[in-house]
Design an enzyme around this catalytic site. Structure first.
Site, PDB file in Angstrom:
ATOM      1  N   LYS A   2      27.415   1.555  61.602  1.00  0.00           N
ATOM      2  CA  LYS A   2      26.284   1.129  62.435  1.00  0.00           C
ATOM      3  C   LYS A   2      26.363   1.760  63.815  1.00  0.00           C
ATOM      4  CE  LYS A   2      23.595  -2.893  63.801  1.00  0.00           C
ATOM      5  NZ  LYS A   2      23.380  -4.347  63.613  1.00  0.00           N
ATOM      6  N   GLU A  19      38.264   3.083  61.666  1.00  0.00           N
ATOM      7  CA  GLU A  19      38.702   3.360  60.295  1.00  0.00           C
ATOM      8  C   GLU A  19      37.777   4.389  59.638  1.00  0.00           C
ATOM      9  OE1 GLU A  19      39.373  -1.185  60.846  1.00  0.00           O
ATOM     10  OE2 GLU A  19      37.915   0.331  61.483  1.00  0.00           O
ATOM     11  N   ARG A  47      26.652  -6.677  56.910  1.00  0.00           N
ATOM     12  CA  ARG A  47      26.767  -7.301  55.588  1.00  0.00           C
ATOM     13  C   ARG A  47      25.403  -7.564  54.960  1.00  0.00           C
ATOM     14  NH1 ARG A  47      28.279 -10.269  59.687  1.00  0.00           N
ATOM     15  NH2 ARG A  47      27.414 -12.338  60.117  1.00  0.00           N
ATOM     16  N   LYS A  53      40.920  -6.031  66.052  1.00  0.00           N
ATOM     17  CA  LYS A  53      40.657  -4.636  66.409  1.00  0.00           C
ATOM     18  C   LYS A  53      41.004  -4.370  67.871  1.00  0.00           C
ATOM     19  CE  LYS A  53      36.923  -3.648  63.110  1.00  0.00           C
ATOM     20  NZ  LYS A  53      35.520  -3.205  62.981  1.00  0.00           N
TER      21      LYS A  53
END
Length: 507
Positions: A195, A201, A255, A481
């Protein structure tokens, strides 16, 4: 919690408890709690039987939960959702995944259709060979950018895959190497799904994928990349040609993003027509959820059952078992959808919650799970509501006996959980009165998969409204994170255990 909501919970807590066997003495129970959800209009086939008769819901509870929905402002919040209002208060944005399916604010629907057309042109170009031979696609993302595509590709591409798709989410290099081993770099494209186009990652995996292409004779690795993002400027700056940047709106959360350009690998794998049918099946459920009131609204009814077991029976988990190999990733998908959405400890207004929020979602595939976790479900000390999902039509061409045994096992487990079995031998005694719901689809095609996913999206939203929380933020995801970034930056202000682990790993 407002006074009206608290008053309804008081009434709910005072309702008498009857066993499932006692509840089935009511001859109208199936009529009350078993309904068919149909998808027509744009999709001319498909329905799903939704059976809550083996739960402890009854007419009194349904009536009280309807009161709870009214007290919680369900109708108004549902209207805000579909109108494109800024229902995600903490991030000051709308949640417009339904607009991607053609149901929502008119301007947002038009924008989604334009972006879909742009994606379709690229998908069609790939399939006709305009970009050279493309036999493999490595789709790199994480969370919602990977779980939805992985589920849909696995479910729909088993009969025929136009392009072989590999979804990679884990930063563990073993996952990426496995995809490399299955692909020919000369005929492989890379899709980068992020996004923000900054997820560490995803971007680390993307750099390694480009290096793999270059190391294996591809002269222009960057020319093989497609970007799927809500931040197209960052993708172009990273090096992706803007003609291969497929944007989606900021109002589409991770999601809930399968319906946007994040669904690109699905369309590449099975073709645009199937992707469009998946959207249409979801849209049919959108219309049902938007236009149907009270317990007749099936995702809302599912939330009533969820709230009953979480709030009134103290259930801390909910199990989902798909009796269909094609839905093997569905429990994983629901884990993120439900736990990231509703795993909150504050209300939408930022006040501490005073009741439990989301249970732990877990599950597996039948009949494998029967020989593993069902021992605990039948005889363990935990009360765990179970959802069974199955398809009447088989997904294979083998002897029909395979599918007959599969379905009989599915239905037998629900019956056994409810009925139990008395025995003089305590080790062979089953208490029964253990709840389950069953969702039985006609077939597992693209439209059905879309409907099934949308059903659970709306179930999740309905649960959030009944609990008074915001299902569209996920700040808990960011904490770990942030600490990882501090470690990367050389920070040394950690607890003694973390310091010791870092030292042991040579970090």
């Amino acid at each position: 919690m407002n006074d009206a909501v608290a008053a309804v919970w008081t009434k709910l807590e005072a309702t008498p408890r009857r066993t499932l066997t006692q509840l089935f003495s009511d001859g109208d129970r199936l009529k009350l709690l078993s309904d068919r959800l149909e998808w027509g209009e744009e999709v001319d086939r498909g329905e799903m039987l939704c059976d809550w008769s083996k739960t402890h819901l009854d007419a009194e509870l349904l009536g009280l939960f309807e009161e709870l929905a009214a007290a919680a402002g369900f109708d108004a919040k549902r209207e805000e959702l579909f109108a494109g209002a800024k229902i995600n208060k903490t991030e000051d944005r709308a949640a417009e995944h339904t607009a991607q399916r053609g149901v929502g604010d008119e301007a947002s629907v038009e924008e989604a259709q334009a972006l879909h057309q742009r994606m379709k042109m690229l998908v069609d170009a790939i399939h006709v060979g305009a970009l050279g031979p493309v036999k493999h696609l490595i789709h790199i993302g994480i969370g919602g950018s990977a779980l939805g595509p992985a589920l849909a590709v696995d479910a729909l591409s088993r009969d025929l895959a136009l392009v072989d798709v590999h979804v990679v989410s884990n930063i563990d290099g073993v996952a990426l190497e496995a995809a490399f081993a299955a692909c020919d770099p000369a005929t492989t494209m890379i899709a980068i799904a992020s996004k923000t186009f900054s997820t560490i990652e995803t971007m680390t995996n993307a750099q390694s994928a480009l290096k793999w292409l270059g190391d294996n004779g591809v002269s222009d690795p960057g020319g093989r990349v497609v970007a799927l993002t809500a931040n197209p400027d960052a993708a172009v700056e990273w090096g992706v040609d803007e003609t291969r940047v497929l944007p989606f709106p900021e109002t589409v959360g991770g999601r809930y993003s399968l319906w946007s350009s994040i669904g690109f690998p699905v369309a590449v794998s099975v073709g645009w027509d199937d992707f469009a049918e998946m959207l249409a099946g979801a849209a049919a459920v959108d219309r049902h959820f938007r236009d149907t009131d009270g317990a007749a609204n099936l995702p809302l009814r599912a939330a009533f059952a969820d709230q009953y077991y979480t709030q009134l029976r103290g259930c801390q988990t909910r199990a989902v078992f798909a009796y269909d190999e094609r839905l093997g990733l569905f429990p994983d998908y629901l884990q993120q959808l439900e736990m990231e959405s509703n795993g909150k400890s504050v209300t939408a207004e930022g006040e501490p919650v005073i009741r439990p929020t989301a249970p732990i979602t877990w599950g597996g595939v039948g009949t494998d799970a029967q020989h593993a976790v069902f021992q605990l479900l039948h005889q363990g000390t935990h009360l765990i509501p179970v959802d069974f999902i199955a398809s009447i039509a088989p997904g294979d061409d083998l002897d029909p006996e395979h599918h007959r045994i599969l379905l009989t096992n599915c239905f037998a487990q629900g019956a056994a959980l409810m009925a139990g079995q008395a025995s003089d031998d305590p080790a062979r005694s089953f208490a029964g009165d253990r709840p389950s719901a069953t969702f039985l689809c006609d077939d597992l095609d693209a439209a059905t998969l879309g409907a099934l996913i949308a059903f659970h999206e709306h179930r999740t939203f309905a649960n959030a409204v009944l609990m008074g929380i915001n299902p569209f933020d996920q700040f808990g995801v960011e904490l770990g994170k942030a600490i990882a970034k501090k470690i990367e930056a050389g920070g040394n202000e950690f607890d003694a255990s973390t310091e010791a682990l870092l030292a042991a790993a040579g970090l």
